[in-house]
Structure formats: C-alpha cells, structure tokens
Design an enzyme around this catalytic site. Structure first.
Site, short mmCIF file in Angstrom:
data_model
loop_
_atom_site.label_atom_id
_atom_site.label_comp_id
_atom_site.label_asym_id
_atom_site.label_seq_id
_atom_site.Cartn_x
_atom_site.Cartn_y
_atom_site.Cartn_z
N ASN A 5 0.70 -1.45 -0.05
CA ASN A 5 -0.45 0.00 0.23
C ASN A 5 0.76 1.74 0.06
O ASN A 5 0.91 2.02 -0.38
CB ASN A 5 -1.21 -0.17 0.85
N GLY A 62 2.40 -6.17 7.39
CA GLY A 62 1.10 -6.83 6.67
C GLY A 62 0.16 -7.09 7.03
O GLY A 62 -0.77 -6.73 8.02
N THR A 118 -2.92 -9.84 8.97
CA THR A 118 -2.59 -10.25 10.20
C THR A 118 -2.44 -11.71 9.85
O THR A 118 -1.81 -12.26 11.24
CB THR A 118 -4.11 -9.57 10.95
N GLU A 151 3.31 -5.14 12.20
CA GLU A 151 3.06 -4.16 12.30
C GLU A 151 1.40 -4.72 11.33
O GLU A 151 1.83 -5.03 9.98
CB GLU A 151 3.23 -3.29 11.42
N CYS A 153 -3.55 1.90 5.82
CA CYS A 153 -3.81 0.81 7.27
C CYS A 153 -4.38 1.86 8.10
O CYS A 153 -5.22 1.13 9.27
CB CYS A 153 -2.31 -0.13 8.22
N GLU A 170 7.65 0.02 16.10
CA GLU A 170 8.48 1.09 14.88
C GLU A 170 8.52 2.72 15.60
O GLU A 170 7.54 3.64 16.64
CB GLU A 170 8.10 1.33 13.56
#
Ligand code: NAD
Length: 479
Positions: A149, A225, A227, A247, A281, A460
């Site tokens: 994305n 990416g 889940t 993440e 996201c 992060e």
C-alpha cells in the site's frame, strides 16, 4: 517490458531458478514488468552477502555511516520524479500521492535515522564500587518484509533504522509493488553503501518471504502486512526465538462529536476515508457521529464523496486512482456485496467504475459510503482496506467507546471533539496504539508507531526502532 532483478551484494542479479512473475499496472490491468520468483537459494545468497558485509558495517565510524544513509536520502530526492512515476505505475496510486507523500517520506526515513544514529545512547547505573552500563549492539543480518500500500515508504521505514543501528538487511518488498524497492539498490550503490549491507530479494510471500523468516542466520524480522501473514510468520519465528516486529491490519474508528471544528473534521475525514483509495492501514473505515450532528454530516460527507474524482493515476487532477490488483479489486467488491446482504444501505458508490481507452482494463472502484450496519456484522468487523466506509450515529460517550473498541483490531483511532475531559478519557480507553485527536496522519517520526490486539506486536519509530534492531547487553564492572 521491464525486468526487475534482485539486488544482492551490490549487484543486480537474476533469480537462481530463472523464473519470473508477472507484475501488473493497476491503471490498465496490463502486465508491464517481470519480477524474480525467488526462493530459498536466492535468500541464502543474500544472507551470506549480508553476513560477510556485517563486521565492517557494524564497525564503521558513526559519522561515516550517517553520511552514507544521508546520501541515500538525498539520492531518493534527486530521483523523486522517476520514483514517483514508478510508484504510481506499480500501485495505481495517484502520481500526486506518490510525489507528495510516498517518495518524500521514503527520503525522510533515511534522513531521520541517519541523524538518529548519531544520538542513540544507552543508560548507565552507578552504585558504590560498581558501574553497570548497557550496550546496544547490532543484531547482524535482519529481514524486512513490506506490503503494497505504501511500497517504498514502508520498505524504507524498516531498512533505514536497521542499517542505522549497524545491521545488514535482506529485504523483500511486496510482489504486487516491487518496482521502487528495485530502484533503491542503484541509489544505495551511488551513495557508497558497501556491497552486501543491503539486499533486495523479490518474490512471493510464502516462498521468498518465508525463506527469510526461516533462515537461521536472520536474527530479527520486521514485518508489515496482513494479520494472517503475521500469524504465519510468528508461528515460524517463535520456536527459533527471533525478534519480531509485526505491524498488521486495522479497522480503525473515527469518532466525531458535535462540538468538533466541523469544516476541519469534514475535510480530514474525507482524506482519512479515501486517501490512497482507502488503502492505508491508518484509514478510518468506521465513522461514528454524535446524533445531533449525524444528518448534517451524512449529507455533506456523501455530497463531497460523490464529487471526488476517480481517474487515471498519472493525471495530477485525479483524487483517487486504481486499487492495487485484480485480486484486491474483487475482494473489495465482494465486501460491498456483503454489506448489502447484511442489510446496509449504500449511500454512494457501491460499484466498480468502467473507464475508457487505455484505462478500460484497470481496477477502479467508486468511493463507497454504507449506512445502517450493526457493529457485529462482518462488514464492520473485517478489514476491507479499500474505498469503503460505514457510518453510524451514537448517543453517549460510553456507546461511542464500545463501538470504537468493538473489533478485534487496534491500530489507530481518531477522535473529533473540543471537550478536554472527554479527550483524556478516550485517549486512555481507546484500544489502539495510536490516537489522533482533531487530526489524522499527523506523524512525528520520533513517536512510537504500532498496534494492539490483532493489529500487531511491537513498536516502530524513533528510539523504539533502534532498540528493536539492537541486542541489549548489561555490563557490570566492579573496581
Ligand atoms: P500481506 O500480508 O499479503 O503481504 C505483506 C508482505 O508479506 C508481502 O511482501 C508478502 O509477500 C509477504 N508475505 C505474505 N505471506 C508471507 C509469509 N507467509 N511469510 C513471509 N512473508 C509473507 O499484506 P498485503 O496485502 O501486502 O498488505 C495489506 C495489509 O497490510 C493490510 O492488512 C494492512 O492493514 C497491512 N498494513 C499494516 C500496516 C501497519 O503499519 N500496521 C501498514 C500498512 C499495511
């Protein structure tokens, strides 16, 4: 036809097996490039190159490491137009988004961590007769696996801190959007990055990606990416005791109170719903509006969404481009059908858009707003990750909190209010790793970034990333 190659030990090389995958232009639906279908052999070659480069890279004076990473940042900006065109071509995102968001942020990721490495320090503790201090040492070879994305933006968000902390990297961009990560190798070489310090292996997740996770010399994996893939990676990595940063997906709430600054909220909510075709996201896909404001919001929001221009990603006037792939296009449309079956009312959009000329085979979806669905239905529980939002009124703070928290995900949440006590309560009780109040996607790269629940594990950003990419060792000296 462009052929993208792996970047290993400072060289562009074909995959060991000689097999390639088709890569599509979402704007037209046509194949425009081939990418390596890499496997464990290619990953192992990259890991060996990285392992050989590690001692010198880890020992390099910090100022020199800074200069090289800063040079990569500058190189990305020198090639901004070329990279933005590549990103738009590869992902279907508008050229404007690629030029103003994706590529500048990729450059900033390198600049930010180049500077951070100069200031990264550790603690020391003094007791009578002894001193304890903490060493934070690079791990060695680490893996970075990223999604489609925000291709270069999220790839460099892993690679830059990993390199800054003194590690060597084997990275795998999404097979759906490999182009800009492919171009990054050239920029790294030009900036003087020693061969083997950074390597790119292209290919499918379950083959090339899994080979990185399984490789015994890869000490840590930073993954962004879905889940589902995150769970697969965790299953493989856990018995090997690798460090993992995951993440993952989201289903973010956008809670709007009647006392908000209306115009600012409305414009921001259009962006948080549909920027990048809703494929961020952090997009807010569930919109909850306090009842006194609900009808006005609904009317204004739907009118503004209907006016959004969906078109050629290469046209700077397009507000939305194409969604990223045929598979994703079918998935998003199937969720729109599901929303109807579940009793939702489609207020606008709700269908694919037929384009003409060279765009006729592309994957375009009208931005869609759905009303009238309960929190427990699949449309409101599962991540759609496209230009689809649901809207619903609420009456009380408790109800808004229950709705916002009533999903398995917990990445981000947005709150619109000017009420201080309510702000503090929501900030504390929203189940999310990131809470935005009266703003959205306002990012300070020093802040921790990550999710709770099924949105991931670990953080992060800033020192969190440098800590993740280092091993902590306590040393106590008596004397
Ligand atoms: P995905 O999980 O299908 O793929 C992501 C990456 O992982 C790709 O490079 C893929 O090749 C690789 N991969 C897939 N299966 C793997 C496996 N078994 N082992 C190793 N690697 C594997 O995700 P996607 O469709 O590319 O991206 C969309 C998802 O990413 C959405 O769920 C979105 O919410 C999430 N996302 C999360 C964040 C965040 O910061 N939390 C940011 C962006 C996207």
């Amino acid at each position: 036809m462009i052929t993208i190659q792996n970047y290993i030990n400072g060289q562009y090389v074909p995959p060991a097996g000689g097999h390639y995958l088709d890569n599509y232009n979402p704007a037209t639906g046509a194949v425009y490039s081939q990418i390596p279908d890499s496997g464990p052999e290619d990953v192992d070659t990259a890991v060996q190159a990285a392992a050989a480069a590690f001692p010198a890279w880890a020992a390099m004076p910090l100022e020199q490491r800074h200069d090289i990473l800063r040079g990569i940042s500058d190189g990305i900006l020198v090639h901004l137009d070329r990279l933005a065109e590549a990103e738009s071509l590869d992902s279907g995102k508008t050229i404007t988004t690629a030029r103003t968001v994706d590529i500048p942020r990729a450059a900033l990721n390198f600049k930010f961590f180049a500077t951070a490495l100069l200031h990264f320090a550790s603690e020391s503790y003094h007791i009578p007769g002894a001193l304890s201090y903490t060493l934070r040492q690079p791990l060695g070879v680490v893996g970075g696996i990223s999604p489609w994305n925000l291709p270069l933006y999220l790839f460099t968000w892993k690679v830059a801190p990993a390199l800054a902390a003194g590690n060597c990297v084997v990275g795998k961009p999404s097979e759906v959007t490999p182009y800009t990560a492919g171009l990054l190798g050239e920029i790294c070489t030009a900036a003087g990055l020693p061969p083997g310090v950074f390597n790119v292996v292209h290919g499918l997740g379950p083959r090339a990606g899994e080979a990185i996770v399984r490789h015994p010399q890869v000490k840590a994996v930073s993954f962004t990416g879905s889940t589902r893939a995150g769970a697969d990676i965790a299953r493989i990595a856990a018995p090997m005791f690798k460090k993992l940063s995951l993440e993952l997906g989201g289903k973010n709430p956008n809670v709007i109170f009647a006392d908000c600054d209306y115009d600012h909220m409305l414009q921001t909510t259009l962006a948080s719903s549909f920027n990048n075709q809703g494929q961020i996201c952090l997009c807010g896909s569930r919109i909850y509006v306090e009842r006194p404001l609900y009808e006005k919001f609904k009317q204004d929001f739907v009118a503004a969404v209907k006016a959004m221009r969906v078109g050629d990603p290469a046209d700077p006037g397009s507000r939305l481009g194409a969604v990223v792939s045929k598979m994703h296009f079918d998935k998003v449309l199937s969720y729109i059908e599901l929303a109807k079956q579940e009793g939702g009312t489609v207020l606008c959009g709700g269908h694919a858009l037929a384009m003409s000329g060279r765009l006729a085979g592309g994957w375009y979806i009208a931005p869609t707003v759905v009303e009238g669905l309960p929190i427990q239905c699949r449309t409101n529980q599962e991540e759609i990750f496209g230009p689809v939002v649901t809207i619903q009124p609420f009456d009380t703070d408790d109800e808004a909190l229950a709705l916002a928290n009533g999903v398995p995900y917990g990445l981000s949440a947005t709150l619109w209010t000017n009420h201080l006590r309510r702000t503090q309560r929501f900030a504390a009780e929203l189940q999310a790793g990131i809470v935005w109040v009266n703003c959205w996607l306002l990012r300070d790269l020093r802040t921790p970034f990550g999710g709770v629940k099924q949105s991931g594990v670990g953080r992060e950003g800033g020192w969190e990333a440098l800590r993740f990419f280092t091993e902590t060792k306590n040393v106590t000296i008596a004397g």
